[in-house]
Design an enzyme around this catalytic site. Sequence first.
Site, PDB file in Angstrom:
ATOM      1  N   ASP A  20       0.842  -1.194   0.000  1.00  0.00           N
ATOM      2  CA  ASP A  20       0.000   0.000   0.000  1.00  0.00           C
ATOM      3  C   ASP A  20       0.882   1.251   0.000  1.00  0.00           C
ATOM      4  O   ASP A  20       2.104   1.165  -0.158  1.00  0.00           O
ATOM      5  CB  ASP A  20      -0.965  -0.020   1.184  1.00  0.00           C
ATOM      6  CG  ASP A  20      -0.263  -0.039   2.534  1.00  0.00           C
ATOM      7  OD1 ASP A  20       0.947   0.285   2.603  1.00  0.00           O
ATOM      8  OD2 ASP A  20      -0.925  -0.372   3.531  1.00  0.00           O
ATOM      9  N   ALA A  21       0.273   2.413   0.201  1.00  0.00           N
ATOM     10  CA  ALA A  21       1.012   3.675   0.153  1.00  0.00           C
ATOM     11  C   ALA A  21       2.074   3.775   1.246  1.00  0.00           C
ATOM     12  O   ALA A  21       3.036   4.531   1.115  1.00  0.00           O
ATOM     13  CB  ALA A  21       0.038   4.845   0.264  1.00  0.00           C
TER      14      ALA A  21
END
Length: 152
Positions: free
Chosen positions: A20-21
Amino acid sequence: MTSPDHWLKLERQVHFGDTDAAGVMHFHQLLRWCHEAWEESLERYGIAAGSVFPGCRGQQRWPAVALPVVHCQADFKRPVHGSDRLQVHLKPQRLDPGCFEVRSEFHLDATVMACGLVRHLAIHSDSRERCALPETVDLWLEASALGQITSL
């Protein structure tokens, strides 16, 4: 005969797209990895994908028995990051003549990073009624249990 470790101990490279980010494995990836590890295990054991999974290229007909997932769970113990090289340990278990589950442990060195479980139920593809597991999957389960102590 090849040792069960050949098809029960695998590796998984964590790619950028798996994260994810924050650079940590996105939660939904774990169950996908569990299923892919099971697929690889069957292949390493010698079971062709087309004999178990519908829709494979060159398949003349779909398998007579389907193995839908009826239960799954995931436990995240430690953050998994992009570029981690994980060892995947599979622990398949027959629950009854028509049902089995595969527990997957994802290790980074000696640390358990995540665990997953996927349970399958055998059904006739046409009628959708419960049935016995396909012989090839049954043999894989039996061979995977060799050398393990099981209760009666």
